[in-house]
Design a protein around this motif. Sequence first.
Motif, PDB file in Angstrom:
ATOM      1  N   UNK A 142      14.279 -66.707  -0.013  1.00  0.00           N
ATOM      2  CA  UNK A 142      13.132 -66.150   0.702  1.00  0.00           C
ATOM      3  C   UNK A 142      12.388 -67.280   1.402  1.00  0.00           C
ATOM      4  N   UNK A 143      12.286 -67.195   2.716  1.00  0.00           N
ATOM      5  CA  UNK A 143      11.614 -68.223   3.497  1.00  0.00           C
ATOM      6  C   UNK A 143      10.153 -67.833   3.664  1.00  0.00           C
ATOM      7  N   UNK A 144       9.274 -68.651   3.115  1.00  0.00           N
ATOM      8  CA  UNK A 144       7.832 -68.397   3.202  1.00  0.00           C
ATOM      9  C   UNK A 144       7.256 -69.312   4.280  1.00  0.00           C
ATOM     10  N   UNK A 145       6.674 -68.761   5.346  1.00  0.00           N
ATOM     11  CA  UNK A 145       6.105 -69.603   6.413  1.00  0.00           C
ATOM     12  C   UNK A 145       4.843 -70.312   5.965  1.00  0.00           C
ATOM     13  N   UNK A 146       4.496 -71.372   6.687  1.00  0.00           N
ATOM     14  CA  UNK A 146       3.233 -72.052   6.444  1.00  0.00           C
ATOM     15  C   UNK A 146       2.076 -71.118   6.775  1.00  0.00           C
ATOM     16  N   UNK A 147       0.924 -71.426   6.207  1.00  0.00           N
ATOM     17  CA  UNK A 147      -0.231 -70.551   6.385  1.00  0.00           C
ATOM     18  C   UNK A 147      -0.586 -70.380   7.853  1.00  0.00           C
ATOM     19  N   UNK A 148      -0.508 -71.461   8.647  1.00  0.00           N
ATOM     20  CA  UNK A 148      -0.874 -71.392  10.055  1.00  0.00           C
ATOM     21  C   UNK A 148       0.152 -70.654  10.893  1.00  0.00           C
ATOM     22  N   UNK A 149       1.352 -70.424  10.338  1.00  0.00           N
ATOM     23  CA  UNK A 149       2.419 -69.769  11.089  1.00  0.00           C
ATOM     24  C   UNK A 149       2.569 -68.292  10.751  1.00  0.00           C
ATOM     25  N   UNK A 150       1.682 -67.759   9.925  1.00  0.00           N
ATOM     26  CA  UNK A 150       1.800 -66.359   9.519  1.00  0.00           C
ATOM     27  C   UNK A 150       1.535 -65.435  10.699  1.00  0.00           C
ATOM     28  N   UNK A 151       2.429 -64.490  10.934  1.00  0.00           N
ATOM     29  CA  UNK A 151       2.224 -63.470  11.964  1.00  0.00           C
ATOM     30  C   UNK A 151       1.495 -62.277  11.352  1.00  0.00           C
ATOM     31  N   UNK A 152       1.195 -61.284  12.181  1.00  0.00           N
ATOM     32  CA  UNK A 152       0.526 -60.076  11.676  1.00  0.00           C
ATOM     33  C   UNK A 152       1.398 -59.388  10.635  1.00  0.00           C
ATOM     34  N   UNK A 153       2.712 -59.303  10.915  1.00  0.00           N
ATOM     35  CA  UNK A 153       3.626 -58.685   9.967  1.00  0.00           C
ATOM     36  C   UNK A 153       3.689 -59.484   8.669  1.00  0.00           C
ATOM     37  N   UNK A 154       3.653 -60.831   8.781  1.00  0.00           N
ATOM     38  CA  UNK A 154       3.691 -61.675   7.588  1.00  0.00           C
ATOM     39  C   UNK A 154       2.464 -61.464   6.718  1.00  0.00           C
ATOM     40  N   UNK A 155       1.301 -61.291   7.365  1.00  0.00           N
ATOM     41  CA  UNK A 155       0.073 -61.087   6.602  1.00  0.00           C
ATOM     42  C   UNK A 155       0.193 -59.831   5.748  1.00  0.00           C
TER      43      UNK A 155
END
Length: 406
Positions: A142-155
């Motif tokens: 599972x690839x978890x993005x950095x906080x600054x790279x979170x998209x709306x879907x990621x949120x």
Amino acid sequence: MDGFHHELSEDDMILSQVLETLENEMELRNVNIEDFFGEFPNNVMDENASGDLIDTSAVSFDLGLDLDLWLQVPSENGKIKNVKDEKPKEQGQGVESRFAEMTDNEIDTLIEDAENKNTKKATKWAVNVYEDWKNSKIGSGLIIPNLKDLSVQDINSILGKFVVEVRKKNGEKYPAKTLYLLVTGLLRGMRSQDEKLTSDGYGINVKQADPISVEQEEILWDKSVFGNHSSESLLHTVFFYNCKYFGLRGRDEHRNLQISQIQLGEDDNGNYIEFRGKDNKTYNGGLRHRYIAPKSVRQYLEKDCQILESYQIYMNTIYEIDKSVSSPFYRRPVLSDGSVKFDHILGANRLGSLMKTICQKGELKGNFSNHSGKRTLATRLYQAGVSEQMIMDRTGHTSVMKRLFR
């Protein structure tokens, strides 16, 4: 002054201090005000608060104060000077400004210092917990993005998973209030990242999808990107005109579109293609939207119009695959020798990039995405002089956000 002795400090005496001193020494609270000031004469001329006229020139307000004494203050060399005799200095002759000079960095420092220290600690703690959770997922697939790279879907998905899985260092669950503080801390962390990126110049120029002009639409027909000569050209045609005529949203409305929502018919005004909307981003029914009707659009076309013919061929072919009213509208074209065939439901990834594929095949220059279809609709209507309310009704916008699509 007889009977009174006042010791002047080095600070200037202000009027309130003078009156307070007199009040204490003369016990004004026990003095009759008329005895103190003297009775008013009968030949009143000026108007007082009660509407009567008094002659202020005949009234003495002398408190028996030696004003010259009060205006004398010690100078730096110890000598007494009278402030009323001083001439005001002109600007630039040693007079200090009432305003302080501060640099931008000093202002930023003041703002930063004004933030509560506990709030800073809470934000840092929440970000660190997220980073620890992200690092724990390394190797899990599972690839978890950095906080600054979170998209709306990621949120919605990543942060939801984080809240469910996060634990204390001893493995115990966090109470609900702590989870709330975690989420609000991450929100502040993301905001600070956005502000830093903006100050560094990132995200200032918003990249918008370009509308497709009339000339570019003609090019797509001339290069056979549109038409009814193949399954792929039919798919391209109905997709583009679903965008242009009905303003369907970038991906969600296309993916959820059912064959029963597109109707071909004829009335006294001629042949038409009709879209019957259901729930979407701006309309999901319920009490909140009880006064909003789902979008319904009827587009009239000439009887021998190639667009209408393409819709008829495409929909008849889809009905042969699945006759149910809930059948998905978009199907994957089967490349064959001259025959029109479709099979499975069109995948989300291909559907999400279909407008870009269409424009690439037509060799159009610009930034095109599925949102180009809705922007094409709004732009054409605006250029035709259609009112803002009618544009909003057609595009489905509930606010003047449609100005972004001009």
